[in-house]
Write a protein that holds these residues in place. Structure first.
Motif, short mmCIF file in Angstrom:
data_model
loop_
_atom_site.label_atom_id
_atom_site.label_comp_id
_atom_site.label_asym_id
_atom_site.label_seq_id
_atom_site.Cartn_x
_atom_site.Cartn_y
_atom_site.Cartn_z
N ASN A 1 -0.60 4.44 -0.77
CA ASN A 1 -1.50 4.28 0.37
C ASN A 1 -2.98 4.30 -0.02
O ASN A 1 -3.78 5.02 0.57
CB ASN A 1 -1.22 5.35 1.43
N LEU B 1 -7.18 -2.93 -3.80
CA LEU B 1 -6.42 -1.70 -3.56
C LEU B 1 -6.56 -0.84 -4.82
O LEU B 1 -5.79 -0.99 -5.77
CB LEU B 1 -4.95 -2.01 -3.27
N VAL C 1 -8.16 0.21 1.69
CA VAL C 1 -8.42 -1.22 1.65
C VAL C 1 -9.91 -1.43 1.44
O VAL C 1 -10.74 -0.97 2.24
CB VAL C 1 -7.98 -1.90 2.96
N ARG D 1 0.83 -1.21 0.00
CA ARG D 1 0.00 0.00 0.00
C ARG D 1 0.86 1.26 0.00
O ARG D 1 0.55 2.24 -0.69
CB ARG D 1 -0.93 0.00 1.22
N THR E 1 -6.15 2.14 -7.35
CA THR E 1 -5.20 3.21 -7.63
C THR E 1 -5.56 3.83 -8.98
O THR E 1 -6.34 3.24 -9.76
CB THR E 1 -3.76 2.66 -7.70
#
Length: 739
Positions: A247, A269, A250, A242, A271
């Motif tokens: 970061n 995750l 979740v 992460r 992104t």
């Protein structure tokens, strides 16, 4: 249908028993153990075995310990490590597979501050000097400063053994109440060991490094999220990924329309470049995607980074984990790819697997898939095998077996899906074995000799049963799996020399009469007397599927009968008797053998010879009964056994396990079961050549129960092996050169 009704009923009974395990109604340990063995084999066969240079392990190895001193090192050295790693080597993410739970007082600052507060509180020169030195001597502050603003993930551990809360925890990745209304079997903990609050606040994140082994002690999966006081915390590997991805949040993953399906199947995750999906199982754990044996990642001594000796290209833009392979720091795990595997490399495998999308998928619904495969394979075989000849039944069973293997490996390779296999394999083998056994023992008919001939050789009480079907028995030699028993009086020569001939004859008649009665009461075939020795066997001429059980029960009852007999002998002023009994199961030749002058219905073969050897070595271990490995394997659900040793008897190069029966399941006391557990711990240490641990365990056993001779035997072996190691290829066995 009527002709094969019994076989159909047996087949369906087997199918129902195995379906109950697959559906989760009960647990059969043997199937789980076999599934783990198959899983481990698939891991080893399919791992790429290529070095992954994206993840680097900073190793607290023997070289670094020799250069920088024993662990833990002072925090000023770790501050230098962090600064060098990011300023000079430009690492992408750093994770610590260690915890910093206590203050570092190695600089002496604490003592100087104590002086400043008491004896030297009025000394302005000292106070001024201390004020100037404090930033240099506060190693924790220097380490915390080095962590600030950098992608550093600290490690900590969760505990379920107590409620201690030491140090500081990071913020949970998912708050309490996230899974309200869903029954998800998170691993839950009651305490933790965290880092100093100063360090935790300075670090970018933190992740737990707990690894929860399976029941057999092997680490195959690692929790991704765990629950503590209602909130949810992430693993070290997940936290590092992460950090690398910026970061992201979740996001728990559930299948569409999963209202009645409670299990969580993945973690997302998200992104800007896309969503990274991490499969998890019913405990929100991920299977470790082992790339190869130990050394599948680049190891760099931590001392080289602190000293600035490492190459920039080896660390630039890499995931870096600080951990240890030093034996003294005890961070090793049992895994499918090695029994002594560095824990830090498990985290490295997880990181690489997340990045590659290579983590195998074992969701809860695979239980349903196992049930479907059992029904398909079992249904075909239950109906088909009774209708086929032996050869065609073998071909059909092989075809079903190959189909199951092909489907399982196809899902493993192409879909990253882990399907159970052991249950289906066991069903195929059992159905085939049942049908072949039925065909051989029940349906095959040939001419037999008259049952009356057996009256010369077998107990009369069995003749009546044999007479009901005389064509079902033959004196011709044949091979069969039987169980043989040998017993012998200890120190018989000494006893016989102390008695008059008529006394000795009376004693032997009493002894042989009592022991023979026990053999016959348990439906054994009395083979012969050899002086003071008795030889008997079970399973012929009458088939007896419980032959191993009856033989072991006979051995136990012989020892019990001897207690009563000894009371009679003592009353006559004669010495008490002690006997050794050996029991072994295996393929033997049984039949009417001898010369035209004299014949006997007897058994021969390697399994018979081994039974005799087992009786002979009872005195070496100071026990009354020893059974062979095959006998024990057949009866481990019925009896409690103590594994004594693995031995190579005279005339045999292959080691065999030998066991002492302690009684039927449930008979041994709680203290005996605790002692048995401790004995198993000793054997594991002994065979792992951990002589210190083995010696300590053996000492504890001797204190608890000093009567066993075999503990003295092992004490002597440990002393011998300390002087002359058995070597890395040692199989843990002891060789006997005498009978």
């Amino acid at each position: 249908m009527k002709q094969h009704l019994t076989r159909y009923l047996l087949g369906f009974a087997l199918l129902l028993v195995l379906l109950g395990h697959s559906a989760g109604f009960y647990h059969i340990p043997l199937i789980t153990r076999l599934d783990n063995i198959i899983y481990d084999a698939k891991v080893v066969l399919s791992m790429p075995q290529k070095l992954d240079d994206r993840v680097v392990i900073l190793d607290i190895d023997e070289k670094s310990l020799a250069e920088l001193g024993r662990w833990p090192w002072s925090r000023d050295k770790l501050a230098t490590l962090v600064s060098n790693l990011f300023d000079k080597y430009h690492a992408a993410v750093l994770g610590f597979d260690v915890v910093f739970a206590e203050r570092d007082d190695s600089s002496g600052l604490m003592h100087l501050e104590a002086l400043a507060g008491r004896q030297l509180k009025d000394n302005l020169v000292f106070q001024s000097a201390l004020q100037e030195l404090r930033p240099q001597l506060d190693y924790d502050a220097r380490f915390a400063e080095a962590l600030k603003g950098r992608p550093v993930v600290l490690g900590y551990f969760m505990s379920s053994e107590n409620r201690n809360a030491l140090g500081a925890l990071p913020a949970p990745v998912l708050p309490a109440g996230t899974f309200s209304g869903r029954r998800i079997d998170f691993r839950s903990f009651t305490g933790y060991g965290g880092n100093l609050e100063l360090l935790q606040k300075s670090a970018a994140s933190a992740g737990f490094f707990n690894m929860v082994p399976d029941y057999d002690g092997a680490t195959r999966r690692v929790p991704m999220l765990v629950e503590y006081q209602g909130a949810y915390y992430e693993s070290l590997a997940l936290a590092m990924v992460r950090q690398y991805l910026g970061n992201p949040k979740v996001v728990p993953g559930f299948p569409p329309a999963s209202k009645n399906y409670q299990a969580m199947e993945w973690i997302d995750l998200p992104t800007p470049q896309g969503t990274l999906r991490i499969p998890v199982d019913e405990n929100v754990s991920s299977l470790v995607p082992f790339r190869g044996y130990q050394g599948s990642f680049h190891y760099i001594p931590a001392a080289d980074v602190i000293a600035g000796r490492a190459r920039v290209e080896d660390l630039q833009h890499k995931f870096v984990i600080l951990g240890t392979t030093a034996a003294g720091l005890k961070d090793h795990r049992v895994t499918p790819v090695g029994n002594v595997y560095p824990g830090v490399e498990v985290h490295a495998n997880l990181i690489a697997g997340m990045l590659d999308g290579a983590i195998k998928y074992r969701p809860s619904y695979v239980l349903g898939a196992d049930v479907v495969m059992l029904l398909l394979a079992g249904g075909v075989m239950v109906f088909l095998l009774p209708l086929l000849s032996a050869a065609r039944a073998a071909i059909a069973s092989l075809a079903v077996l190959l189909f199951l293997l092909a489907v399982n490996f196809a899902f493993w390779q192409a879909g990253n899906l882990v399907l159970p296999l052991a249950n289906s394999l066991i069903l195929v083998f059992l159905l085939y074995a049942v049908n072949m056994s039925w065909g051989y023992f029940v349906e095959s008919r040939s001419k037999r000799q008259f049952t009356e001939l057996f009256g010369q050789y077998v107990p009369p009480e069995l003749v009546d049963e044999m007479a009901r079907n005389p064509e079902g028995y033959s004196m011709d030699g044949r091979k069969a799996e039987l169980t043989v028993l040998f017993s012998d009086i200890r120190s018989f020569t000494t006893i016989s020399e102390g008695l008059e001939p008529d006394q000795l004859a009376t004693l032997m008649n009493l002894y042989l009469g009592a022991m023979t009665e026990v053999v016959r009461d348990n439906r054994g075939t009395l083979d012969k007397y050899i002086g003071d020795a008795i030889m008997a066997f079970w399973g012929a001429p009458m088939d007896d599927f419980d032959h191993a059980k009856r033989a072991v029960l006979t051995a136990i009852k012989m020892q019990q009968a001897l207690v009563a007999l000894n009371k009679t002998l003592v009353q006559r002023g004669w010495p008490e008797l002690r006997i050794g009994v050996g029991v072994n199961t295996g393929i033997m030749t049984v039949g009417d053998m001898g010369s035209p002058v004299r014949k006997a219905y007897t058994v021969m073969g390697d399994a018979v010879n081994l039974g005799s050897r087992l009786e002979g070595i009872t005195k070496q271990y100071g026990v009354g009964i020893i059974v062979g490995e095959t006998t024990r394997d057949k009866l481990k659900k019925d009896f409690v056994f103590r594994e004594l040793d693995r031995v190579k008897v005279k005339g045999k190069d292959e080691p065999v396990g030998i066991y002492e029966p302690l009684g039927l399941e449930g008979e041994p006391s709680r203290a005996e079961m605790e002692e048995l557990k401790l004995w198993g711990q000793f054997l594991r240490s002994f065979r792992a050549q951990d002589w210190d641990a083995a010696e300590v365990t053996l000492l504890n056993l001797s204190r608890a129960n000093p009567r066993y001779l075999y503990e003295k035997v092992y004490a002597g072996r440990i002393a011998l092996y300390r002087k002359e190691s058995p070597g890395a290829g040692w199989d843990g066995s002891w060789k006997f050169d005498t009978k």
